[in-house]
Design an enzyme around this catalytic site. Structure first.
Site, PDB file in Angstrom:
ATOM      1  N   LYS A  41       0.832  -1.224   0.000  1.00 58.39           N
ATOM      2  CA  LYS A  41       0.000   0.000   0.000  1.00 58.39           C
ATOM      3  C   LYS A  41       0.859   1.264   0.000  1.00 58.39           C
ATOM      4  O   LYS A  41       0.604   2.193  -0.761  1.00 58.39           O
ATOM      5  CB  LYS A  41      -0.920   0.042   1.242  1.00 58.39           C
ATOM      6  CG  LYS A  41      -1.833  -1.141   1.403  1.00 58.39           C
ATOM      7  CD  LYS A  41      -2.672  -1.044   2.654  1.00 58.39           C
ATOM      8  CE  LYS A  41      -1.907  -1.060   3.954  1.00 58.39           C
ATOM      9  NZ  LYS A  41      -1.199  -2.323   4.252  1.00 58.39           N
ATOM     10  N   ARG A 120      -8.975   1.124   9.703  1.00 62.55           N
ATOM     11  CA  ARG A 120      -8.509  -0.249   9.875  1.00 62.55           C
ATOM     12  C   ARG A 120      -9.483  -1.098  10.658  1.00 62.55           C
ATOM     13  O   ARG A 120      -9.237  -2.284  10.871  1.00 62.55           O
ATOM     14  CB  ARG A 120      -7.212  -0.188  10.647  1.00 62.55           C
ATOM     15  CG  ARG A 120      -6.045  -0.841   9.990  1.00 62.55           C
ATOM     16  CD  ARG A 120      -4.886  -0.593  10.928  1.00 62.55           C
ATOM     17  NE  ARG A 120      -3.742  -1.327  10.606  1.00 62.55           N
ATOM     18  CZ  ARG A 120      -2.720  -0.831   9.916  1.00 62.55           C
ATOM     19  NH1 ARG A 120      -2.780   0.369   9.406  1.00 62.55           N
ATOM     20  NH2 ARG A 120      -1.662  -1.564   9.749  1.00 62.55           N
ATOM     21  N   ARG A 159      11.994  -5.488   3.384  1.00 65.05           N
ATOM     22  CA  ARG A 159      11.670  -4.046   3.382  1.00 65.05           C
ATOM     23  C   ARG A 159      12.740  -3.220   4.102  1.00 65.05           C
ATOM     24  O   ARG A 159      13.249  -3.598   5.147  1.00 65.05           O
ATOM     25  CB  ARG A 159      10.328  -3.809   4.063  1.00 65.05           C
ATOM     26  CG  ARG A 159      10.055  -2.315   4.233  1.00 65.05           C
ATOM     27  CD  ARG A 159       8.614  -1.996   4.442  1.00 65.05           C
ATOM     28  NE  ARG A 159       8.066  -2.644   5.607  1.00 65.05           N
ATOM     29  CZ  ARG A 159       6.787  -2.597   5.900  1.00 65.05           C
ATOM     30  NH1 ARG A 159       5.947  -1.954   5.111  1.00 65.05           N
ATOM     31  NH2 ARG A 159       6.328  -3.204   6.972  1.00 65.05           N
ATOM     32  N   ARG A 192      12.131  -1.874   9.926  1.00 61.19           N
ATOM     33  CA  ARG A 192      11.105  -1.504  10.906  1.00 61.19           C
ATOM     34  C   ARG A 192      11.029  -2.537  12.024  1.00 61.19           C
ATOM     35  O   ARG A 192      11.137  -3.732  11.783  1.00 61.19           O
ATOM     36  CB  ARG A 192       9.738  -1.423  10.206  1.00 61.19           C
ATOM     37  CG  ARG A 192       9.432  -0.042   9.720  1.00 61.19           C
ATOM     38  CD  ARG A 192       8.212   0.044   8.863  1.00 61.19           C
ATOM     39  NE  ARG A 192       7.021  -0.628   9.379  1.00 61.19           N
ATOM     40  CZ  ARG A 192       5.827  -0.536   8.807  1.00 61.19           C
ATOM     41  NH1 ARG A 192       5.676   0.208   7.713  1.00 61.19           N
ATOM     42  NH2 ARG A 192       4.787  -1.168   9.294  1.00 61.19           N
ATOM     43  N   ARG A 203       0.385  -9.047  13.354  1.00 59.10           N
ATOM     44  CA  ARG A 203      -0.223  -8.084  12.417  1.00 59.10           C
ATOM     45  C   ARG A 203      -1.157  -8.787  11.435  1.00 59.10           C
ATOM     46  O   ARG A 203      -2.223  -8.266  11.095  1.00 59.10           O
ATOM     47  CB  ARG A 203       0.877  -7.330  11.653  1.00 59.10           C
ATOM     48  CG  ARG A 203       1.567  -6.290  12.520  1.00 59.10           C
ATOM     49  CD  ARG A 203       2.908  -5.901  11.963  1.00 59.10           C
ATOM     50  NE  ARG A 203       2.831  -5.164  10.727  1.00 59.10           N
ATOM     51  CZ  ARG A 203       3.835  -5.069   9.850  1.00 59.10           C
ATOM     52  NH1 ARG A 203       4.976  -5.682  10.080  1.00 59.10           N
ATOM     53  NH2 ARG A 203       3.692  -4.373   8.768  1.00 59.10           N
TER      54      ARG A 203
HETATM   55  P1  AP5 Z   1       4.902  -1.565   1.604  1.00 57.33           P
HETATM   56  O1  AP5 Z   1       4.517  -0.654   0.502  1.00 57.33           O
HETATM   57  O2  AP5 Z   1       5.737  -1.020   2.720  1.00 57.33           O
HETATM   58  O3  AP5 Z   1       3.609  -2.313   2.180  1.00 57.33           O
HETATM   59  P2  AP5 Z   1       2.412  -1.767   3.085  1.00 57.33           P
HETATM   60  O4  AP5 Z   1       1.178  -2.447   2.606  1.00 57.33           O
HETATM   61  O5  AP5 Z   1       2.425  -0.273   3.123  1.00 57.33           O
HETATM   62  O6  AP5 Z   1       2.837  -2.405   4.449  1.00 57.33           O
HETATM   63  P3  AP5 Z   1       2.879  -1.839   5.923  1.00 57.33           P
HETATM   64  O7  AP5 Z   1       3.586  -2.871   6.733  1.00 57.33           O
HETATM   65  O8  AP5 Z   1       3.423  -0.436   5.969  1.00 57.33           O
HETATM   66  O9  AP5 Z   1       1.419  -1.817   6.283  1.00 57.33           O
HETATM   67  P4  AP5 Z   1       0.906  -1.875   7.666  1.00 57.33           P
HETATM   68  O10 AP5 Z   1      -0.518  -1.709   7.370  1.00 57.33           O
HETATM   69  O11 AP5 Z   1       1.254  -3.022   8.503  1.00 57.33           O
HETATM   70  O12 AP5 Z   1       1.703  -0.686   8.414  1.00 57.33           O
HETATM   71  P5  AP5 Z   1       1.276   0.748   8.892  1.00 57.33           P
HETATM   72  O13 AP5 Z   1       2.463   1.594   8.772  1.00 57.33           O
HETATM   73  O14 AP5 Z   1      -0.005   1.184   8.282  1.00 57.33           O
HETATM   74  O15 AP5 Z   1       5.625  -2.813   0.925  1.00 57.33           O
HETATM   75  C1  AP5 Z   1       6.218  -3.843   1.723  1.00 57.33           C
HETATM   76  C2  AP5 Z   1       7.574  -4.256   1.088  1.00 57.33           C
HETATM   77  O16 AP5 Z   1       7.300  -4.866  -0.180  1.00 57.33           O
HETATM   78  C3  AP5 Z   1       8.513  -3.071   0.793  1.00 57.33           C
HETATM   79  O17 AP5 Z   1       9.839  -3.467   1.033  1.00 57.33           O
HETATM   80  C4  AP5 Z   1       8.296  -2.786  -0.699  1.00 57.33           C
HETATM   81  O18 AP5 Z   1       9.461  -2.224  -1.310  1.00 57.33           O
HETATM   82  C5  AP5 Z   1       8.009  -4.199  -1.235  1.00 57.33           C
HETATM   83  N1  AP5 Z   1       7.142  -4.202  -2.397  1.00 57.33           N
HETATM   84  C6  AP5 Z   1       6.071  -3.395  -2.623  1.00 57.33           C
HETATM   85  N2  AP5 Z   1       5.498  -3.702  -3.797  1.00 57.33           N
HETATM   86  C7  AP5 Z   1       6.223  -4.744  -4.322  1.00 57.33           C
HETATM   87  C8  AP5 Z   1       6.137  -5.521  -5.504  1.00 57.33           C
HETATM   88  N3  AP5 Z   1       5.173  -5.291  -6.411  1.00 57.33           N
HETATM   89  N4  AP5 Z   1       7.028  -6.511  -5.689  1.00 57.33           N
HETATM   90  C9  AP5 Z   1       8.000  -6.778  -4.782  1.00 57.33           C
HETATM   91  N5  AP5 Z   1       8.147  -6.056  -3.632  1.00 57.33           N
HETATM   92  C10 AP5 Z   1       7.263  -5.061  -3.416  1.00 57.33           C
HETATM   93  O19 AP5 Z   1       0.942   0.476  10.434  1.00 57.33           O
HETATM   94  C11 AP5 Z   1       1.936   0.109  11.369  1.00 57.33           C
HETATM   95  C12 AP5 Z   1       1.298  -0.018  12.744  1.00 57.33           C
HETATM   96  O20 AP5 Z   1       0.781   1.248  13.171  1.00 57.33           O
HETATM   97  C13 AP5 Z   1       0.119  -0.984  12.854  1.00 57.33           C
HETATM   98  O21 AP5 Z   1       0.544  -2.321  13.013  1.00 57.33           O
HETATM   99  C14 AP5 Z   1      -0.575  -0.423  14.098  1.00 57.33           C
HETATM  100  O22 AP5 Z   1       0.089  -0.792  15.283  1.00 57.33           O
HETATM  101  C15 AP5 Z   1      -0.423   1.070  13.911  1.00 57.33           C
HETATM  102  N6  AP5 Z   1      -1.543   1.666  13.156  1.00 57.33           N
HETATM  103  C16 AP5 Z   1      -1.417   2.366  11.982  1.00 57.33           C
HETATM  104  N7  AP5 Z   1      -2.618   2.764  11.564  1.00 57.33           N
HETATM  105  C17 AP5 Z   1      -3.520   2.314  12.461  1.00 57.33           C
HETATM  106  C18 AP5 Z   1      -4.935   2.396  12.542  1.00 57.33           C
HETATM  107  N8  AP5 Z   1      -5.670   3.025  11.620  1.00 57.33           N
HETATM  108  N9  AP5 Z   1      -5.545   1.794  13.603  1.00 57.33           N
HETATM  109  C19 AP5 Z   1      -4.835   1.172  14.544  1.00 57.33           C
HETATM  110  N10 AP5 Z   1      -3.488   1.048  14.527  1.00 57.33           N
HETATM  111  C20 AP5 Z   1      -2.834   1.620  13.484  1.00 57.33           C
END
Ligand code: AP5
Length: 249
Positions: A41, A120, A159, A192, A203
């Site tokens: 994402k 979420r 990542r 991370r 997660r």
């Molecule tokens: P990446 O683009 O980083 O994936 P992502 O879907 O953004 O993954 P995240 O881990 O950031 O999502 P998340 O939802 O767990 O984390 P968030 O920061 O929101 O891609 C992943 C990897 O794959 C990268 O290395 C990239 O280069 C690679 N890649 C991408 N596309 C590719 C492709 N086509 N081919 C090969 N490789 C590829 O949340 C973190 C934490 O914050 C949560 O766990 C929670 O504790 C808290 N939090 C955040 N928002 C909330 C909320 N709304 N409610 C409650 N808690 C929350």
């Protein structure tokens, strides 16, 4: 379109000023990006921000930015949020919603927005509906990225994230020009804390229980566009644009 917006209001709060807010020419896209942790994402949000001119608003980035604040500037709620994130658990709806409400000017930004990681849970989605109604803006679509779990785990394992501007890389699929250094700002690339195997497991379970129900929630509103997240980042971007019916350049 150059993407030089530093997202200061979103990352630091309403007292900050964005260095280069989106220009606001053309359609202001207002999208939610849904999908399991690691599906890509954030990567797609960066590319879509450049292509559509909308601002990338990630709640995870806000919590990670808050972690670098001095201890005396962090509220107890923020410390609890950071601890939840490190364990791979969701931060409470109350904390997330107060953070989003504080930044509601970003939802009215003239360039539009790409919400990544929010909402979420169903209560967060209902609260977002209420907030957007108050602000007089609507969602154009909810893009749901879909990928088998084994591929997701491989993406998370490789990542690397910029410690400064939060740009996302992958050691093999999307490497930086210079190992360990961000192409955009020269910041150090780090692993991370929640990409440890035990936090990844938590997660994924949390996603299944709390976030997957949003697929039905947005399908019922006619907003859902499911896009396969297999293949290269460019292929997925083109699939996304075509699901949104954005004309090819
Ligand atoms: P990446 O683009 O980083 O994936 P992502 O879907 O953004 O993954 P995240 O881990 O950031 O999502 P998340 O939802 O767990 O984390 P968030 O920061 O929101 O891609 C992943 C990897 O794959 C990268 O290395 C990239 O280069 C690679 N890649 C991408 N596309 C590719 C492709 N086509 N081919 C090969 N490789 C590829 O949340 C973190 C934490 O914050 C949560 O766990 C929670 O504790 C808290 N939090 C955040 N928002 C909330 C909320 N709304 N409610 C409650 N808690 C929350």
């Amino acid at each position: 379109m150059a993407h030089s917006n530093d997202r200061a209001v979103w990352l630091k709060g309403p007292q900050a000023v964005c260095s280069a807010p989106p220009a606001g020419n053309g359609k202001a896209w207002r999208l939610v990006l849904l999908g399991a942790p690691g599906v890509g994402k954030g990567t797609q949000a960066e590319l879509l921000a450049e292509r559509l001119g909308s601002c990338h608003l990630s709640t995870g980035d806000v919590f990670r930015a808050a972690r670098s604040l001095p201890a005396e500037e962090r509220s107890p709620a923020l410390n609890e949020a950071i601890a939840c994130m490190q364990r791979g658990e969701l931060v409470s709806d109350e904390t997330v919603l107060s953070l989003v409400r504080e930044r509601s000017t970003c939802l009215k930004c003239r360039g539009g927005f790409l919400l990544d990681g929010f909402p979420r849970t169903v209560p967060q989605a209902e609260a977002l509906d209420g907030l957007l109604k108050e602000l007089g803006v609507g969602l154009d679509a909810v893009v749901n990225y879909d990928l088998p779990i084994e591929a997701i785990v491989a993406r998370l394992g490789g990542r690397r994230t910029c410690s400064q501007c939060k740009a996302v890389y992958h050691v093999t699929a999307r490497p930086p020009r210079q190992e360990g250094v961000c192409d955009h700002c020269g910041g150090e690339l780090i692993v991370r804390e929640d990409d440890r195997p035990e936090a990844i497991r938590v997660r994924m379970e949390t996603y299944e229980r709390s976030t997957r129900p949003l697929i039905d929630y947005y399908a019922a509103k006619g907003l859902l566009r499911t896009v396969s997240a297999e293949g290269s980042v460019e292929e997925i971007l083109e699939r996304t644009l075509s699901a949104l019916r954005v004309e090819a350049r």
